[in-house]
Write an enzyme that holds these catalytic residues in place. Structure first.
Site, PDB file in Angstrom:
ATOM      1  N   ALA A  75       0.806  -1.217   0.000  1.00 25.73           N
ATOM      2  CA  ALA A  75       0.000   0.000   0.000  1.00 25.73           C
ATOM      3  C   ALA A  75       0.841   1.269   0.000  1.00 25.73           C
ATOM      4  O   ALA A  75       0.401   2.303  -0.505  1.00 25.73           O
ATOM      5  CB  ALA A  75      -0.938  -0.002   1.214  1.00 25.73           C
TER       6      ALA A  75
ATOM      7  N   VAL B 260       1.347  -2.312   5.691  1.00 17.12           N
ATOM      8  CA  VAL B 260       2.222  -2.282   4.512  1.00 17.12           C
ATOM      9  C   VAL B 260       1.586  -2.967   3.305  1.00 17.12           C
ATOM     10  O   VAL B 260       2.122  -2.895   2.198  1.00 17.12           O
ATOM     11  CB  VAL B 260       3.577  -2.955   4.816  1.00 17.12           C
ATOM     12  CG1 VAL B 260       4.337  -2.181   5.880  1.00 17.12           C
ATOM     13  CG2 VAL B 260       3.400  -4.420   5.220  1.00 17.12           C
ATOM     14  N   GLU B 261       0.445  -3.629   3.513  1.00 19.41           N
ATOM     15  CA  GLU B 261      -0.211  -4.303   2.389  1.00 19.41           C
ATOM     16  C   GLU B 261      -1.480  -3.536   2.008  1.00 19.41           C
ATOM     17  O   GLU B 261      -1.397  -2.443   1.451  1.00 19.41           O
ATOM     18  CB  GLU B 261      -0.451  -5.772   2.733  1.00 19.41           C
ATOM     19  CG  GLU B 261       0.874  -6.527   2.917  1.00 19.41           C
ATOM     20  CD  GLU B 261       0.690  -8.017   3.109  1.00 19.41           C
ATOM     21  OE1 GLU B 261       0.057  -8.666   2.247  1.00 19.41           O
ATOM     22  OE2 GLU B 261       1.194  -8.541   4.121  1.00 19.41           O
ATOM     23  N   MET B 262      -2.676  -4.049   2.325  1.00 19.01           N
ATOM     24  CA  MET B 262      -3.892  -3.372   1.876  1.00 19.01           C
ATOM     25  C   MET B 262      -4.334  -2.258   2.816  1.00 19.01           C
ATOM     26  O   MET B 262      -5.108  -1.383   2.438  1.00 19.01           O
ATOM     27  CB  MET B 262      -4.994  -4.409   1.659  1.00 19.01           C
ATOM     28  CG  MET B 262      -4.645  -5.382   0.528  1.00 19.01           C
ATOM     29  SD  MET B 262      -5.771  -6.791   0.362  1.00 19.01           S
ATOM     30  CE  MET B 262      -7.221  -5.988  -0.315  1.00 19.01           C
TER      31      MET B 262
END
Length: 340
Positions: A96, A139-141
């Site tokens: 993200a 750090v992802e979605m």
């Protein structure tokens, strides 16, 4: 765990694409080794989250919906893309914050047989728990599930669909991940030339691949970890890569063999899934094979199954030819029409 036999009509009702796990044959193969690699005829679904076509269809919509990311610019397929063997063709996926993640995105493939250990380090005990992780990870979605609930409830079609699939439950963090996990369990590798050979078609794979299969189960010792029809023991091994990531060791700090250990990946559809290893550090199957031939870095945590191999270039080529026979035709995955 209850096992559900899939009819093609049920699959078609759940998603716009159709697949079959294996064709039927009147005669079974009598060779014990081949029998160990025969595809199952059923997909296992847990009793606490049984399969329904409607739930799988809802899960598919959520899988491809960018509204499940904080900035509404990512979905599950951003890192687990069906066009690339349910991975992405880069060393590590981008999260993200538009920064590369620390590990390669593992393939969302045959996870119904995941054996209660998901992610490279096995930190999730169920597919439902696994589905939750990337959505909420900053750090992802980067979207807390509590916020996802608010977003989805504001979409009339989603609200109606959730009430139908989960009567009396509606949109909740639990029902969101149950739907996604149900769809993920329907993602099964396609019927490959190797499967046709296992089922009796001697012309389905080349003589080189047949020699590679013998080496895979013999001198190359690959089958020590890549076992069964899905070619994984679902266990964790340090294979001696040059990494500072301790993998499973973070969860088992007192287990020396867990240090630098990562879950054995499936070899199904492996030709579609370069680059390889948990960190995407090896670009080709040739590089993978030569890593194993060398035995990897010797250290206390290195798996006892990792030892230097005495293989000729011709034998390595045969093993690679065999591994390529594990890749079937690409499945056409039609994107869902998202609720509004």
């Amino acid at each position: 765990m209850r096992r559900t036999t899939f009819l093609l009509t049920a699959i078609a009702a759940a998603t716009p694409f159709v697949f079959s796990l294996a064709p039927s044959y009147a005669q079974s193969d009598s060779q014990a080794l081949k029998a160990a690699y025969r595809r199952p005829a059923e997909i296992p679904f847990p009793s606490e989250n049984p399969y329904t076509p409607e739930k799988a269809a809802l899960g598919k919509a959520l899988y491809f919906d960018p509204r499940l990311s904080g900035a509404q610019n990512m979905n599950c397929a951003t890192c687990h893309n069906p066009s690339f063997g349910w991975e992405v063709p880069v060393k590590t996926a981008v999260g993200a914050q538009n920064k590369p993640l620390g590990r390669q995105a593992p393939a969302v493939l045959n996870l119904a047989w995941g054996s209660h250990a998901y992610f490279w380090d096995g930190r999730a005990k169920s597919l439902e728990e696994q589905a939750k992780g990337p959505i909420e990870a900053p750090v992802e979605m980067n979207l807390p599930l509590s916020e996802a609930v608010v977003r989805l409830k504001a979409v009339p079609d989603y609200k109606t669909w959730f009430e139908k699939v989960f009567p009396g439950g509606g949109v909740t963090p639990d029902t969101i991940v149950k739907a996604i996990a149900t769809y993920e369990r329907t993602i099964v590798s396609s019927y490959a030339p190797f499967d046709a050979w296992i089922d009796g078609n001697e012309n389905a794979i080349s003589e080189s691949a047949k020699r590679g299969f013998a080496l895979f189960n013999g001198a190359a010792k690959c089958a020590g970890c890549h076992t069964g029809w899905n070619f994984t023991d679902n266990k964790f091994h340090d294979i001696g890569t040059t990494t500072k990531d301790i993998g499973r060791g973070k969860l088992e700090p007192n287990n020396i063999k867990a240090q630098f250990a990562f879950k054995t990946p499936t070899l199904r559809d492996v030709a579609q899934r370069a680059p390889y290893m948990f960190d995407g550090s090896l670009a080709t199957l040739e590089e993978v094979m030569y890593h194993y031939v060398g035995g990897g870095i010797e250290r206390p945590s290195r798996s006892d199954k990792m030892q230097p191999l005495d293989l000729t270039p011709e034998q390595i080529a045969d093993i690679i030819e065999f591994m390529k026979s594990l890749t079937g035709s690409k499945q056409v995955v039609t994107l869902p029409v998202l609720p509004n």
